[in-house]
Enzyme design. Sequence first.
Site, short mmCIF file in Angstrom:
data_model
loop_
_atom_site.label_atom_id
_atom_site.label_comp_id
_atom_site.label_asym_id
_atom_site.label_seq_id
_atom_site.Cartn_x
_atom_site.Cartn_y
_atom_site.Cartn_z
N CYS A 28 -0.38 4.13 2.09
CA CYS A 28 -0.20 4.00 3.55
C CYS A 28 1.26 4.23 3.93
O CYS A 28 1.54 4.86 4.93
CB CYS A 28 -0.53 2.59 4.05
SG CYS A 28 -1.86 1.78 3.25
N ASP A 29 2.17 3.66 3.16
CA ASP A 29 3.56 3.55 3.61
C ASP A 29 4.55 4.42 2.84
O ASP A 29 5.72 4.50 3.22
CB ASP A 29 4.01 2.08 3.54
CG ASP A 29 3.16 1.20 4.45
OD1 ASP A 29 2.72 1.70 5.50
OD2 ASP A 29 2.92 0.04 4.10
N CYS B 21 0.83 -1.21 0.00
CA CYS B 21 0.00 0.00 0.00
C CYS B 21 0.87 1.26 0.00
O CYS B 21 1.35 1.69 1.05
CB CYS B 21 -0.93 -0.01 1.21
SG CYS B 21 -1.95 1.48 1.29
#
Length: 314
Positions: free
Chosen positions: A141-142, A138
């Site tokens: 997200c990261d 992701c």
Amino acid sequence: MSHSTEKVKVLIIGSGPAGYTAAIYAARADLKPVLYQGLQPGGQLTITTEVENYPGYPEGTMGPEMMEDFRKQAERFGTDIRFGYATAVDFTGPIHKVVIDGEKTIEAEAVIIATGASAKWLGLESEQRLNGFGVSACATCDGYFFRKQDVAIVGAGDTAAEEATYLAKLCNKVYMIVRRSEMRASKAMQHRVMNTPNIEIHWNSETVEVIGEKTVSGVKIKNVQTGETKVLHVTGFFVAIGHSPNTAIFKDWLELDENGYIKTKPGSTYTGIPGVFAAGDVQDHIYRQAVTAAGTGCMAAIDAERWLASQEKI
Ligand code: NDP
């Protein structure tokens, strides 16, 4: 550990747009739904950033906030929302049994399955070992953890293209590893990728290994046409090769298509088992949008309500 049993009228499994929308409709129909959220409360939208294509939000909204709104709306009408993960089902009898966290059985007259889909992985040992230590599925997200660094992303669909351009804004350099000589992504997305100067595409390339002891320090790729291998020096490795439906616990009970998605009767959410309905990405490999998932969640609640009425259960 003692194993408890609880009877409910309508059980909803999953907390993405499909599950929460089914809950809103079922609760407003006075079916007193119980909803188990699963491993990722709020579903896949909680790991995205902006959502610009959900109608009703002219300025766009953030995925996690949108799912909070869905949850609150379901709760407002009395949905009993719980933490917990469905670990097994038994659809033999007229009462459907669903085991939660291996320790509690819910006996439901109707079940709405809205367990969604999860990211796919390449299946390399090194990818698994370094998952969370530089390997991620992701980017939204990261990606932030890798700002100003060099990263690689594997995949060539719309997700990979979108995530590559997202990463390109944060990172120094983005290597895109594409297994064929063309991309599956839409022309518009491909255009964006090609016009982003710090994205470098490696065509006809497969990932051999993610390199690193404790964290990622590189990725070894191989050109499938020439056999040549090379190491890209990166600290982050993103996998964006699609999703698989979360249907493992249903495979012995429901008919699945060749990719594991639950088959529903066309134009409805009916599965092959009376009283069991499926909505959202778990039964949709074509559209996979929040709004279509919400739409089928609504259908599932209406189908369940009408089915229960036809059985004289309400
Ligand atoms: P897709 O299934 O569309 O694409 C998966 C990509 O990963 C393909 O390019 C595929 O390669 C590649 N791939 C699969 N397995 C491997 C592997 N083992 N090694 C290397 N590469 C691999 O998934 P997406 O998640 O990209 O998209 C899913 C759906 O969601 C699509 O319908 C898409 O259009 C939609 N979507 C739309 C967006 C938007 O409109 N903004 C954003 C994101 C997704 P190959 O092409 O060779 O098969």
